[in-house]
Design a protein around this motif. Sequence first.
Motif, PDB file in Angstrom:
ATOM      1  N   UNK A  12      29.001  48.533  52.429  1.00  0.00           N
ATOM      2  CA  UNK A  12      30.107  47.586  52.476  1.00  0.00           C
ATOM      3  C   UNK A  12      29.616  46.237  52.954  1.00  0.00           C
ATOM      4  N   UNK A  13      30.230  45.199  52.442  1.00  0.00           N
ATOM      5  CA  UNK A  13      29.921  43.827  52.852  1.00  0.00           C
ATOM      6  C   UNK A  13      31.247  43.169  53.228  1.00  0.00           C
ATOM      7  N   UNK A  14      31.449  42.962  54.521  1.00  0.00           N
ATOM      8  CA  UNK A  14      32.675  42.331  55.001  1.00  0.00           C
ATOM      9  C   UNK A  14      32.476  40.824  55.091  1.00  0.00           C
ATOM     10  N   UNK A  15      33.380  40.106  54.458  1.00  0.00           N
ATOM     11  CA  UNK A  15      33.295  38.647  54.361  1.00  0.00           C
ATOM     12  C   UNK A  15      34.319  38.018  55.289  1.00  0.00           C
ATOM     13  N   UNK A  16      33.911  37.016  56.039  1.00  0.00           N
ATOM     14  CA  UNK A  16      34.878  36.235  56.807  1.00  0.00           C
ATOM     15  C   UNK A  16      34.607  34.763  56.550  1.00  0.00           C
ATOM     16  N   UNK A  17      35.660  33.978  56.613  1.00  0.00           N
ATOM     17  CA  UNK A  17      35.541  32.564  56.311  1.00  0.00           C
ATOM     18  C   UNK A  17      36.823  32.110  55.654  1.00  0.00           C
ATOM     19  N   UNK A  18      36.755  31.794  54.382  1.00  0.00           N
ATOM     20  CA  UNK A  18      37.947  31.340  53.684  1.00  0.00           C
ATOM     21  C   UNK A  18      37.819  31.660  52.205  1.00  0.00           C
ATOM     22  N   UNK A  19      38.926  31.864  51.558  1.00  0.00           N
ATOM     23  CA  UNK A  19      39.006  31.989  50.103  1.00  0.00           C
ATOM     24  C   UNK A  19      37.965  32.944  49.543  1.00  0.00           C
ATOM     25  N   UNK A  20      37.945  34.163  50.062  1.00  0.00           N
ATOM     26  CA  UNK A  20      36.961  35.160  49.622  1.00  0.00           C
ATOM     27  C   UNK A  20      36.945  35.299  48.107  1.00  0.00           C
ATOM     28  N   UNK A  21      38.131  35.239  47.500  1.00  0.00           N
ATOM     29  CA  UNK A  21      38.189  35.492  46.066  1.00  0.00           C
ATOM     30  C   UNK A  21      37.606  34.350  45.238  1.00  0.00           C
ATOM     31  N   UNK A  22      37.127  33.288  45.868  1.00  0.00           N
ATOM     32  CA  UNK A  22      36.447  32.204  45.148  1.00  0.00           C
ATOM     33  C   UNK A  22      34.930  32.424  45.047  1.00  0.00           C
ATOM     34  N   UNK A  23      34.421  33.418  45.788  1.00  0.00           N
ATOM     35  CA  UNK A  23      32.963  33.537  45.932  1.00  0.00           C
ATOM     36  C   UNK A  23      32.392  34.686  45.110  1.00  0.00           C
ATOM     37  N   UNK A  24      31.346  34.381  44.363  1.00  0.00           N
ATOM     38  CA  UNK A  24      30.524  35.414  43.751  1.00  0.00           C
ATOM     39  C   UNK A  24      29.634  36.015  44.834  1.00  0.00           C
ATOM     40  N   UNK A  25      29.568  37.339  44.902  1.00  0.00           N
ATOM     41  CA  UNK A  25      28.816  38.037  45.942  1.00  0.00           C
ATOM     42  C   UNK A  25      27.677  38.818  45.308  1.00  0.00           C
ATOM     43  N   UNK A  26      26.515  38.726  45.926  1.00  0.00           N
ATOM     44  CA  UNK A  26      25.351  39.465  45.444  1.00  0.00           C
ATOM     45  C   UNK A  26      24.838  40.444  46.471  1.00  0.00           C
ATOM     46  N   UNK A  27      24.225  41.532  45.983  1.00  0.00           N
ATOM     47  CA  UNK A  27      23.468  42.455  46.814  1.00  0.00           C
ATOM     48  C   UNK A  27      21.993  42.299  46.466  1.00  0.00           C
ATOM     49  N   UNK A  28      21.176  42.179  47.506  1.00  0.00           N
ATOM     50  CA  UNK A  28      19.728  42.105  47.365  1.00  0.00           C
ATOM     51  C   UNK A  28      19.108  43.200  48.218  1.00  0.00           C
TER      52      UNK A  28
END
Length: 130
Positions: free
Chosen positions: A21-37
Motif C-alpha cells: 500500500x502507498x498512502x498519499x497525503x497532501x492535496x488533490x490525490x486524484x490529480x497525481x500519477x503514482x508509480x511503484x519502483x
Amino acid sequence: QVQLVESGGGLVQPGGSLRLSCAFSGYAFDYFTIGWFRQGPGNEREGVSCISSRDGDIYYADSVKGRFTISRDNAKNTVYLQMNSLKPEDTAVYYCATSHITRVRVTNHYCSSYEFFNYWGQGTQVTVSS
C-alpha cells in the motif's frame, strides 16, 4: 507538501503473494500519477508499475506483467500493488513515487524513469525466499 508512506512488505516464499500500500497525503490525490519502483541489491532502481490520475491508464514492466496488479482508491488516497506468484528475483525495496507535475500521462518512458519522480516514500522491503 506531498508525502508518501509504503507498507505491506515482508518475507514470503516463492509463489506467494503480498499486497503493498502507498498512502498519499497532501492535496488533490486524484490529480497525481503514482508509480511503484524497486531496487534490489546491486541493481538500479527499476520502474515496476504506474497508474494515471483519473483515466485508469496503467503501465507494467515486462518482468511483472501477469503477476502484479496496480490499483488506486481515490477515496482513501491510497495506491495498491498486488503481487502474486512472487519469485526470488522480486526481492527488493519497493518505493512509491509521484511527480510535482499533476495529471501526467502514463507512458512506458515516463513510468520506467525514476528521474521524473520528485516525491518518494521511505520504501518497504520485500524478500522472496524459501
